[in-house]
Design an enzyme around this catalytic site. Structure first.
Site, PDB file in Angstrom:
ATOM      1  N   ASP A  19       0.820  -1.216   0.000  1.00  0.00           N
ATOM      2  CA  ASP A  19       0.000   0.000   0.000  1.00  0.00           C
ATOM      3  C   ASP A  19       0.856   1.269   0.000  1.00  0.00           C
ATOM      4  OD1 ASP A  19      -2.308   1.490   0.023  1.00  0.00           O
ATOM      5  OD2 ASP A  19      -2.706   1.229   2.163  1.00  0.00           O
ATOM      6  N   ARG A  23       0.188   7.642  -2.689  1.00  0.00           N
ATOM      7  CA  ARG A  23       0.656   8.705  -1.781  1.00  0.00           C
ATOM      8  C   ARG A  23       2.139   9.007  -1.989  1.00  0.00           C
ATOM      9  NH1 ARG A  23      -1.374   5.898   3.360  1.00  0.00           N
ATOM     10  NH2 ARG A  23      -1.938   4.365   1.772  1.00  0.00           N
ATOM     11  N   HIS A  36       3.041   3.296  -8.834  1.00  0.00           N
ATOM     12  CA  HIS A  36       2.901   1.867  -9.160  1.00  0.00           C
ATOM     13  C   HIS A  36       4.166   1.347  -9.843  1.00  0.00           C
ATOM     14  CE1 HIS A  36      -1.110   2.108  -7.766  1.00  0.00           C
ATOM     15  NE2 HIS A  36      -1.611   2.751  -8.801  1.00  0.00           N
ATOM     16  N   SER A  64      -7.166  -5.665  -6.238  1.00  0.00           N
ATOM     17  CA  SER A  64      -8.314  -6.227  -5.529  1.00  0.00           C
ATOM     18  C   SER A  64      -9.573  -6.135  -6.387  1.00  0.00           C
ATOM     19  CB  SER A  64      -8.542  -5.470  -4.218  1.00  0.00           C
ATOM     20  OG  SER A  64      -9.118  -4.211  -4.490  1.00  0.00           O
ATOM     21  N   ASN A  67     -10.519  -2.639  -6.753  1.00  0.00           N
ATOM     22  CA  ASN A  67      -9.665  -1.715  -7.520  1.00  0.00           C
ATOM     23  C   ASN A  67     -10.214  -1.360  -8.908  1.00  0.00           C
ATOM     24  OD1 ASN A  67      -6.498  -2.948  -6.178  1.00  0.00           O
ATOM     25  ND2 ASN A  67      -7.767  -1.248  -5.484  1.00  0.00           N
ATOM     26  N   TRP A  68     -11.193  -2.131  -9.402  1.00  0.00           N
ATOM     27  CA  TRP A  68     -11.806  -1.792 -10.701  1.00  0.00           C
ATOM     28  C   TRP A  68     -12.495  -0.430 -10.649  1.00  0.00           C
ATOM     29  CZ3 TRP A  68     -10.250  -4.676 -14.573  1.00  0.00           C
ATOM     30  CH2 TRP A  68      -9.949  -6.027 -14.371  1.00  0.00           C
ATOM     31  N   ARG A  70     -11.314   2.296  -9.564  1.00  0.00           N
ATOM     32  CA  ARG A  70     -10.375   3.426  -9.705  1.00  0.00           C
ATOM     33  C   ARG A  70     -10.540   4.047 -11.092  1.00  0.00           C
ATOM     34  NH1 ARG A  70      -4.896   2.432  -6.413  1.00  0.00           N
ATOM     35  NH2 ARG A  70      -5.929   1.784  -4.503  1.00  0.00           N
ATOM     36  N   LEU A 194      -7.013  -5.061   6.975  1.00  0.00           N
ATOM     37  CA  LEU A 194      -6.735  -6.190   6.070  1.00  0.00           C
ATOM     38  C   LEU A 194      -7.351  -5.993   4.693  1.00  0.00           C
ATOM     39  CD1 LEU A 194      -6.943  -9.315   8.389  1.00  0.00           C
ATOM     40  CD2 LEU A 194      -4.933  -8.366   7.269  1.00  0.00           C
ATOM     41  N   SER A 195      -8.331  -5.096   4.592  1.00  0.00           N
ATOM     42  CA  SER A 195      -8.925  -4.757   3.293  1.00  0.00           C
ATOM     43  C   SER A 195      -9.262  -5.981   2.419  1.00  0.00           C
ATOM     44  CB  SER A 195      -7.996  -3.822   2.504  1.00  0.00           C
ATOM     45  OG  SER A 195      -7.782  -2.640   3.225  1.00  0.00           O
TER      46      SER A 195
END
Ligand code: FPP
Length: 240
Positions: A19, A23, A36, A64, A67-68, A70, A194-195
């Site tokens: 993660d 940022r 990334h 994840s 994440n689609w 985004r 933990l997402s």
């Protein structure tokens, strides 16, 4: 403080929530995708380090099911980054005996990404070195729901009885089937969640949260996390 890794008590399976890429980039006034890209370099270093240490499995949360949502550009960038990673690294991974495994449903991925990833899995399937699990389009709840459906189906068809539904049986219906459970889950960037990552498999994992953003994480930080892990008293619900 103990400052060296005890090679007799290494975690067999390390899982990482990589993660903080966005940022990291924002802090440098760069577009998020630069984070990334830098994160990919970190991943190479960490995989190499885990392999050198003799870790049996490294699992990383690359994308994840959430994440689609985004921005489309970022999703496309990540999908292309996977292609780039596989094209550049696959020979090296194979030479180093790394076995690539995917946790997640690949069918919604763009064809190009899916093909590169599938190629990596099939080329390395008989390798006996470190197993590199890439959680891709992965969500732990979706994985558990899917397992429930398959178990219900097998029950209906008389392949299993109710009594056979145990921890081990459920584990065998998950993407991680056959893998030892993660001993250590690391999350970078200071977030402490933990997402939706390895919720079943991580029932007894030790959690280590580090403040570094993923692109800043390095082998030294990994060593520190392993040393922290080795200081923990793992009881698995028992009394020592
Ligand atoms: C989380 O940071 C990171 C991701 C969603 C992507 C992780 C991908 C890589 C490290 C690229 C390489 C992967 C492979 C398998 C080649 P974030 O974007 O959520 O960061 P933020 O919380 O700061 O926004």
């Amino acid at each position: 403080m103990k400052s060296e890794i005890d090679s007799e008590r290494l975690p067999k399976h390390i899982a990482i929530i990589m993660d903080g890429n966005g940022r990291w980039a924002n802090k440098r006034a760069l577009p998020r995708v630069f984070g990334h890209k830098a994160g990919m370099e970190t991943l190479k270093e960490i995989l190499r380090k885990c392999s050198d240490l003799g870790i049996e499995i490294l699992t990383v949360y690359a994308f994840s099911t959430e994440n689609w949502n985004r921005p489309t550009d970022e999703v496309s960038y990540l999908m292309n980054l996977l292609i780039e990673y596989m094209r550049k690294e696959l020979n090296e991974l194979n030479k180093n005996n790394v076995k690539v495994k995917i946790l997640g449903d690949l069918s919604p991925l763009p064809k190009g990404t899916r093909e590169e990833v599938e190629k990596a899995v099939s080329l390395t399937e008989n390798n006996a070195g470190i197993q590199f699990n890439i959680a891709l389009n992965y969500g732990s709840r979706a994985e558990i729901i899917n397992a429930c459906k398959e178990i219900a189906e097998d029950y209906k068809e008389g392949k299993i009885t109710k009594e056979q539904i145990t921890d081990d049986l459920i584990s065998s219906y998950l993407f991680t089937s056959g893998d030892v459970e993660p001993d250590l889950i690391i999350r970078t960037s200071g977030e402490k969640r933990l997402s939706n990552f390895l919720l079943w498999q991580g029932a007894y994992s030790e959690l280590v949260f580090v403040d570094e953003m993923w692109p800043d994480f390095n082998s030294k930080h990994l060593e520190k996390a392993i040393i922290e892990f080795q200081k923990r008293d793992r009881r698995f619900g028992l009394v020592k």
